[in-house]
Design a protein around this motif. Sequence first.
Motif, PDB file in Angstrom:
ATOM      1  N   PRO A 260       0.858  -1.188   0.000  1.00 25.52           N
ATOM      2  CA  PRO A 260       0.000   0.000   0.000  1.00 25.52           C
ATOM      3  C   PRO A 260       0.891   1.234   0.000  1.00 25.52           C
ATOM      4  CG  PRO A 260       0.059  -0.977   2.206  1.00 25.52           C
ATOM      5  CD  PRO A 260       0.921  -1.843   1.324  1.00 25.52           C
ATOM      6  N   SER A 261       0.829   2.033  -1.062  1.00 25.47           N
ATOM      7  CA  SER A 261       1.901   3.012  -1.258  1.00 25.47           C
ATOM      8  C   SER A 261       1.451   4.466  -1.216  1.00 25.47           C
ATOM      9  CB  SER A 261       2.594   2.748  -2.602  1.00 25.47           C
ATOM     10  OG  SER A 261       3.252   1.504  -2.551  1.00 25.47           O
ATOM     11  N   GLY A 262       2.333   5.284  -0.668  1.00 27.64           N
ATOM     12  CA  GLY A 262       2.134   6.724  -0.633  1.00 27.64           C
ATOM     13  C   GLY A 262       3.375   7.395  -1.187  1.00 27.64           C
ATOM     14  N   ASN A 263       4.351   7.610  -0.302  1.00 28.07           N
ATOM     15  CA  ASN A 263       5.578   8.260  -0.724  1.00 28.07           C
ATOM     16  C   ASN A 263       6.592   7.273  -1.320  1.00 28.07           C
ATOM     17  OD1 ASN A 263       6.503  10.808  -1.078  1.00 28.07           O
ATOM     18  ND2 ASN A 263       7.486  10.981   0.915  1.00 28.07           N
ATOM     19  N   PHE A 264       6.199   6.004  -1.436  1.00 28.61           N
ATOM     20  CA  PHE A 264       6.951   4.984  -2.150  1.00 28.61           C
ATOM     21  C   PHE A 264       8.207   4.500  -1.427  1.00 28.61           C
ATOM     22  CE2 PHE A 264       8.263   2.804  -6.109  1.00 28.61           C
ATOM     23  CZ  PHE A 264       7.030   2.465  -6.637  1.00 28.61           C
ATOM     24  N   GLY A 281       8.795 -11.550  -7.430  1.00 34.69           N
ATOM     25  CA  GLY A 281       8.134 -11.376  -8.720  1.00 34.69           C
ATOM     26  C   GLY A 281       7.684  -9.931  -8.854  1.00 34.69           C
ATOM     27  N   GLN A 282       6.451  -9.741  -9.330  1.00 30.62           N
ATOM     28  CA  GLN A 282       5.932  -8.392  -9.498  1.00 30.62           C
ATOM     29  C   GLN A 282       5.797  -7.690  -8.155  1.00 30.62           C
ATOM     30  OE1 GLN A 282       5.921  -6.830 -12.105  1.00 30.62           O
ATOM     31  NE2 GLN A 282       4.305  -7.275 -13.534  1.00 30.62           N
ATOM     32  N   ILE A 283       6.113  -6.410  -8.146  1.00 30.21           N
ATOM     33  CA  ILE A 283       5.834  -5.579  -6.980  1.00 30.21           C
ATOM     34  C   ILE A 283       4.544  -4.824  -7.298  1.00 30.21           C
ATOM     35  CG2 ILE A 283       6.668  -3.726  -5.491  1.00 30.21           C
ATOM     36  CD1 ILE A 283       9.552  -4.545  -6.434  1.00 30.21           C
ATOM     37  N   ILE A 284       3.488  -5.159  -6.574  1.00 32.29           N
ATOM     38  CA  ILE A 284       2.176  -4.578  -6.855  1.00 32.29           C
ATOM     39  C   ILE A 284       2.022  -3.300  -6.024  1.00 32.29           C
ATOM     40  CG2 ILE A 284      -0.322  -4.959  -6.768  1.00 32.29           C
ATOM     41  CD1 ILE A 284       0.318  -8.011  -6.705  1.00 32.29           C
ATOM     42  N   ILE A 285       1.777  -2.203  -6.705  1.00 31.82           N
ATOM     43  CA  ILE A 285       1.619  -0.926  -6.009  1.00 31.82           C
ATOM     44  C   ILE A 285       0.128  -0.643  -5.841  1.00 31.82           C
ATOM     45  CG2 ILE A 285       2.113   1.563  -6.092  1.00 31.82           C
ATOM     46  CD1 ILE A 285       4.580  -0.267  -5.742  1.00 31.82           C
ATOM     47  N   ALA A 286      -0.329  -0.651  -4.607  1.00 32.60           N
ATOM     48  CA  ALA A 286      -1.743  -0.402  -4.329  1.00 32.60           C
ATOM     49  C   ALA A 286      -1.940   1.054  -3.925  1.00 32.60           C
ATOM     50  CB  ALA A 286      -2.221  -1.323  -3.208  1.00 32.60           C
ATOM     51  N   SER A 287      -2.973   1.671  -4.478  1.00 33.05           N
ATOM     52  CA  SER A 287      -3.287   3.065  -4.150  1.00 33.05           C
ATOM     53  C   SER A 287      -4.764   3.186  -3.811  1.00 33.05           C
ATOM     54  CB  SER A 287      -3.001   3.983  -5.341  1.00 33.05           C
ATOM     55  OG  SER A 287      -1.640   3.934  -5.698  1.00 33.05           O
ATOM     56  N   ALA A 367       0.244  -2.158 -10.977  1.00 32.01           N
ATOM     57  CA  ALA A 367      -0.452  -1.255 -10.073  1.00 32.01           C
ATOM     58  C   ALA A 367      -1.959  -1.446 -10.130  1.00 32.01           C
ATOM     59  CB  ALA A 367      -0.100   0.194 -10.418  1.00 32.01           C
ATOM     60  N   TRP A 368      -2.602  -1.041  -9.084  1.00 34.21           N
ATOM     61  CA  TRP A 368      -4.060  -1.171  -8.947  1.00 34.21           C
ATOM     62  C   TRP A 368      -4.508  -0.151  -7.914  1.00 34.21           C
ATOM     63  CZ3 TRP A 368      -7.086  -2.232  -4.665  1.00 34.21           C
ATOM     64  CH2 TRP A 368      -8.410  -2.639  -4.907  1.00 34.21           C
ATOM     65  N   TRP A 369      -5.728   0.338  -8.065  1.00 34.80           N
ATOM     66  CA  TRP A 369      -6.238   1.216  -7.014  1.00 34.80           C
ATOM     67  C   TRP A 369      -7.678   0.870  -6.680  1.00 34.80           C
ATOM     68  CZ3 TRP A 369     -10.320   4.796  -7.408  1.00 34.80           C
ATOM     69  CH2 TRP A 369     -10.831   4.978  -8.701  1.00 34.80           C
ATOM     70  N   GLY A 370      -8.072   1.202  -5.452  1.00 36.74           N
ATOM     71  CA  GLY A 370      -9.451   1.013  -5.023  1.00 36.74           C
ATOM     72  C   GLY A 370      -9.876   2.196  -4.171  1.00 36.74           C
ATOM     73  N   ASP A 371     -11.171   2.520  -4.203  1.00 38.85           N
ATOM     74  CA  ASP A 371     -11.663   3.653  -3.398  1.00 38.85           C
ATOM     75  C   ASP A 371     -12.061   3.184  -1.993  1.00 38.85           C
ATOM     76  OD1 ASP A 371     -13.999   2.299  -3.759  1.00 38.85           O
ATOM     77  OD2 ASP A 371     -14.917   3.789  -5.106  1.00 38.85           O
ATOM     78  N   ALA A 396      -4.038  -3.127  -0.251  1.00 34.47           N
ATOM     79  CA  ALA A 396      -2.977  -4.023  -0.742  1.00 34.47           C
ATOM     80  C   ALA A 396      -3.548  -5.426  -0.944  1.00 34.47           C
ATOM     81  CB  ALA A 396      -1.814  -4.049   0.241  1.00 34.47           C
ATOM     82  N   TYR A 397      -4.433  -5.840  -0.059  1.00 36.43           N
ATOM     83  CA  TYR A 397      -5.108  -7.133  -0.196  1.00 36.43           C
ATOM     84  C   TYR A 397      -6.024  -7.098  -1.432  1.00 36.43           C
ATOM     85  CZ  TYR A 397      -8.006 -11.168   1.186  1.00 36.43           C
ATOM     86  OH  TYR A 397      -8.690 -12.361   1.225  1.00 36.43           O
ATOM     87  N   GLY A 398      -6.732  -5.986  -1.604  1.00 37.60           N
ATOM     88  CA  GLY A 398      -7.595  -5.809  -2.776  1.00 37.60           C
ATOM     89  C   GLY A 398      -6.798  -5.936  -4.067  1.00 37.60           C
ATOM     90  N   ALA A 399      -5.612  -5.370  -4.073  1.00 33.61           N
ATOM     91  CA  ALA A 399      -4.764  -5.423  -5.272  1.00 33.61           C
ATOM     92  C   ALA A 399      -4.353  -6.866  -5.573  1.00 33.61           C
ATOM     93  CB  ALA A 399      -3.525  -4.545  -5.070  1.00 33.61           C
TER      94      ALA A 399
END
Length: 480
Positions: A260-264, A281-287, A367-371, A396-399
Amino acid sequence: MKPFISTRNANAKSVDFAQAILSPAADSKGLYTLASLPTIDFSALLDSSYSDLCKAIFTHLRVEVDSSVLDTALNCYTSFDDPNNPAPITQLENAYFLELFHGPTRAFKDMALCPFGSLFSSLAKVQDTHYLILTATSGDTGPATLTALASKPNVKVVCLYPDGGTSQVQALQMQTAAAPNLKTLGIVGDFDTAQSLLKSLLNSPEFTSKIAQKGYKLSAANSVNFGRIAFQIIYYVWGYMELVRKGAIKWGEKLAVSVPSGNFGNALGAFLAKSMGLPLGQIIIASNQNNILTELITSGVYDITDRSLHKSISPAMDILKSSNVERVLFYLYGDKRTKELLESLESTSRYALSQSELAKLQEHFCAWWGDDTKAREMIRAAFGKGYVLDPHTALAYGAHCAINPSQKTLVCATAEWSKFAPSVVEAIFDKRVDDKQAIQIMLDSGSTIGADIEELFRKPKIHTQVLSSQAVEEAILQWL
Ligand SMILES: *Cc1c(COP(=O)(O)O)cnc(C)c1O
């Protein structure tokens, strides 16, 4: 050559780790980062304790700190729930939650700020210099910085937070900070107001010289400080090894990571670990709905011209300028291109990667985002399986669930639910209550909580001052 250089000018003067920590402003407005990344045979470290793992990796990184200084810094993990395992893992199907919230303030910031605070103080002492650390927080950095530096020699801390802009628990953590070298000030305005104020103070020659007259040098312990990033590499290696030790994966098996990312800063730790040879493997960036990182990683464009900040229930990810992305740009495209891209962002609020640059980025990240609605849905889903998520971890779980639920994934759990209890209770029970009531509801439903959080509501509030931005400089000088 010393190990650290500016992301925007590799030919400018290189510095050692101590200098990168104490004076983090690098040439051409860049960030200090390791000039080159070593390749590490992590499998040889499989049986190390957390502290030994950290020391071994730091040696490879040429992070040259006195071993007794580093020992003292790493000793801070004894204040975590399990001193031998500061970052334990909980499994939910293919999601392996790496719980980074078992430190004193119940957020992942403790993982790095605890040892960093000790290290910073030791380095300042060696230099015989006194530092004033200024920090602005949207909620989690403030408490973690105050806790990490409480009563530490050669440092004083002023923590600025937006009054009413943090959770009640976060505000209490700052207002009850009890050590003579700590000061917390509420600011009238939002996080941007607090952050702009911080930047203007850090860049003000007048303020710097007034501080100097009182015997202090100015510094910031913000999330671009490499001293914090260095410690954020370690728990990814640890998490991978824990899964190998438990038999959940075999050494060499690719493990995805969801952050779960903000300032990375957190995601950068994963990227560095992977670049040095950890089989990720892939680093999934959740926003959340502030999905600037999703846009960058899917389209190659970073564009804030038409964006404004949306308030969410995951405030640590409410961000427009994600500072640590700069270090990824440096490693993928080099210093000249990094300078060009960041200068474009500064002058036009936008930059665009070429197709081949984007392809390089996507070799490592997706990357993926959810509201907020999605975050609540994921909190409910996990609760139904017996696990309580905070709203950041929920995304992050959602992603992970949206991108590839059949892929074994290390999901960074960045806060204990107790820091965002009202949102969690609203998600699960559809009730709107304050922090104290929400915590009680969750405890009644069988959840557990860090002892420090329970005590918070009984501690005396020491710092109750709320000021307009204009009044802050004077208040700091007076306090000093
Ligand atoms: C700080 C924080 C984040 C974001 O981490 P970055 O390193 O800024 O990307 C996510 N979740 C929580 C709970 C945080 O405190």
